[in-house]
Design a protein around this motif. Structure first.
Motif, short mmCIF file in Angstrom:
data_model
loop_
_atom_site.label_atom_id
_atom_site.label_comp_id
_atom_site.label_asym_id
_atom_site.label_seq_id
_atom_site.Cartn_x
_atom_site.Cartn_y
_atom_site.Cartn_z
N GLU A 298 -4.49 7.14 -3.38
CA GLU A 298 -4.24 5.88 -2.68
C GLU A 298 -5.20 4.79 -3.18
O GLU A 298 -6.41 5.00 -3.26
CB GLU A 298 -4.38 6.07 -1.16
N ASP B 156 -5.20 1.49 -1.90
CA ASP B 156 -5.55 0.57 -0.82
C ASP B 156 -6.59 1.25 0.09
O ASP B 156 -6.28 2.23 0.77
CB ASP B 156 -4.27 0.23 -0.03
N SER C 236 0.48 4.44 0.59
CA SER C 236 1.38 3.33 0.32
C SER C 236 2.34 3.70 -0.81
O SER C 236 2.20 4.74 -1.45
CB SER C 236 0.57 2.09 -0.08
#
Length: 596
Positions: free
Chosen positions: A99, A101, A111
């Motif tokens: 990931e 983010d 995401s």
């Protein structure tokens, strides 16, 4: 970036788009209305260009937490689609790993971007990541393994006038090769040379090759390397060869049986880690000396005839008649577990050959035995080592198909590593498992001395474990151009799936071609294959540029063992003709293997 520059850019990245569509996309991204794209506008354009609807569909199906994947969502995807037996901890680990983010990572959410990063990572590839490590039992006798092997290793090109180079040994060894060949001839100033005898290939010093082997033998794999000697040297220069090997290789060179006493079977790759073995002729009396040193008294050098590639070459004018060579005791002493002998037939070999006596088979003889006496060949190779090599008339350094000889249990199936072709794709694909160590444990039914396995006539037995392979070719990503210099060089890609293995399993199928799109072609085509002996099967994905007027051009390929396939949505990383990775280039597939 002006519109004209944008059009040129699209051609460079292998995609042809309609002018109206390209202009529409350009205008949508040109929020500043400046007739050029800058900074964030280019970023937005590239995002739209690389948008993958197939990923969006898969992601949306499982992302139930405000448009993002929770740990539970990801766990469901891994179990339902990827057929992985995982719990929540493994899902959390993937989120932490992929990931991008930080806010999403903090909440243990994945995401779309993180999901795509996972699918394009080693965890999301078609090759089982555990098979990229040494995972097989390495304590079996040496002859229970397939061994990645090179023929005429010194050559960079063809067999008649191409250059010889130590660089060819570097290439082979770094590609995982564990058996290299040295054709040794008398050289000037008493120093042996290596080249293809009776041809115009250039010559390199024997000692330089030995130095190269010492430096590169164990850079990629710690398992043993075999030096396959084809010796045409005088007695004096044979002694020089022995001296060079002993002084340069030192403790790497195996000069005596492990523990000082000849066993009744081969040691294992594990026991021979870091060792270099010599394959060649051996004086009979020296062999007996392993158990009875007093037999050496009064020993005479014996005549030994060559039985390898040189014997395959057609005799031509000016070529000396084949004569029996005297073998130097010093060179003979370096041969421990790989004594070269003439093949006497299966019955005689079973009754009289010691386990360390091995034969080399020219391609024609090897294929004849593999076709007409397959089961006997398999049984022979449960006791002995066998080496096969391309016929002498392959002057262009082309290769034979190695699969039929692996099917017969032959361990050292030597190929021209300098030639990029399907045979080398299969070799690289087969040996990329087990940590790219150059050694692959043969299936159990090929290690049993009483086996009834016959690859040419599949009957009931433990080898028969039928599987149905379902493959969906979904899409392609950033396929390379075939000819970058041509204006109209955007590819019309198609994908072919080829199954190699026992004759009953051999088949192929292909998609239709997609016009003018090597950037993000989409096929969504389903195939299924019946595999009856999965432990010997290889799967090859080939991308070609369709051509109606001539043969299709090769674009890229990827080969792997059937048993190393991962189920589910997977990316297939693509390789060049030379077997090197192509950055960012892949095909996206869905794999499902079902027991029959």
């Amino acid at each position: 970036m002006t519109f004209k520059e944008l059009k040129h850019f699209l051609g460079e990245i292998n995609v042809k788009v309609d002018d109206l569509y390209a202009e529409k996309l350009f205008n949508e991204c040109d929020t500043s209305h400046s007739k050029t794209l800058e900074g964030s506008e280019i970023e937005e354009f590239y995002k739209r260009l690389t948008y993958r609807n197939e990923i969006e569909v898969i992601y949306s199906k499982y992302a139930s937490s405000k448009g993002k994947m929770s740990v539970e969502d990801l766990g469901n995807f891994l179990r339902m689609e990827q057929r992985e037996d995982v719990g929540l901890n493994e899902a959390v680990a993937l989120i932490q790993k992929y990931e991008l983010d930080e806010a999403a990572k903090e909440k243990k959410l994945m995401s779309r971007d993180g999901f795509l990063m996972y699918l394009q990572s080693s965890d999301g590839l078609v090759l089982n990541p555990t098979h990229t490590l040494v995972y097989q039992d390495m304590s079996q006798p040496l002859n229970h393994y397939f061994i990645s092997s090179s023929h005429n290793t010194y050559l960079m090109e063809d067999q008649l006038k191409g250059p010889s180079s130590t660089e060819a040994y570097v290439r082979a060894l770094t590609k995982g090769c564990r058996c290299v060949e040295l054709d040794c001839w008398d050289g000037p100033n008493g120093d042996p040379v290596i080249y293809h005898g009776y041809t115009l290939t250039s010559k390199i010093l024997f000692k330089d090759v030995i130095r190269t082997v010492k430096e590169y033998a164990f850079k990629n794999s710690e398992y043993p390397v075999v030096l396959s000697l084809e010796t045409h040297c005088s007695m004096d220069q044979q002694k020089v060869m022995a001296h060079h090997m002993k002084t340069i290789l030192g403790s790497m060179l195996l000069t005596a049986p492990l523990g000082g006493k000849m066993p009744t079977h081969f040691p294992s790759p594990e026991q021979l880690k870091g060792k270099i073995l010599v394959k060649g002729k051996k004086l009979q009396s020296r062999e007996h000396s392993m158990t009875s040193p007093e037999s050496l008294q009064g020993e005479e050098e014996e005549s030994v005839s060559e039985e390898d590639e040189a014997a395959d070459l057609p005799e031509e004018k000016g070529m000396p008649k084949k004569s029996k060579l005297k073998l130097a005791r010093e060179l003979s002493d370096l041969v421990v577990f790989c004594k070269s002998v003439h093949f006497p037939g299966f019955e005689t070999a079973r009754e009289t050959q010691a386990f360390y006596e091995m034969s080399s088979f020219g391609e024609s003889k090897a294929f004849k035995l593999a076709q007409e006496s397959a089961n006997r060949f398999v049984i022979h190779n449960t006791r002995q080592l066998s080496r096969t090599y391309p016929r002498g008339t392959r002057t262009d350094s082309s290769n034979y198909n190695p699969v039929d000889l692996w099917n017969a249990g032959c361990q050292i199936v030597a190929l021209n590593f300098q030639t990029s072709d399907k045979s080398m794709d299969l070799n690289q694909g087969k040996f990329q498992q087990n940590g790219f160590s150059g050694y692959i444990l043969k299936p159990r039914f090929m290690r049993d001395g009483q086996t009834q396995f016959n690859p040419t006539s599949i009957m009931q037995g433990e080898w028969l474990t039928p599987k149905k392979l379902h493959v969906m070719i979904i899409s392609g990503q950033q396929l390379p151009k075939v000819n970058k210099n041509k204006n109209n060089s955007i590819v019309d890609p198609l994908v072919r799936i080829e199954i190699s293995g026992v004759p009953r399993d051999v088949c192929s199928a292909e998609t239709e071609h997609i016009e003018d799109n090597g950037f993000n072609p989409s096929w969504n085509k389903n195939f299924q294959f019946d595999i009856c002996v999965p432990e010997l099967a290889l799967v090859r994905f080939v991308v070609e540029d369709h051509d109606t007027a001539s043969r299709n051009d090769f674009v890229a390929q990827y080969t792997l063992p059937f048993m190393s396939l991962q189920n589910g949505y997977r990316h297939v990383p693509l390789l060049t003709k030379e077997g090197n990775p192509i950055a960012s280039s892949s095909i996206f597939v869905h794999i499902m293997v079902v027991d029959q």
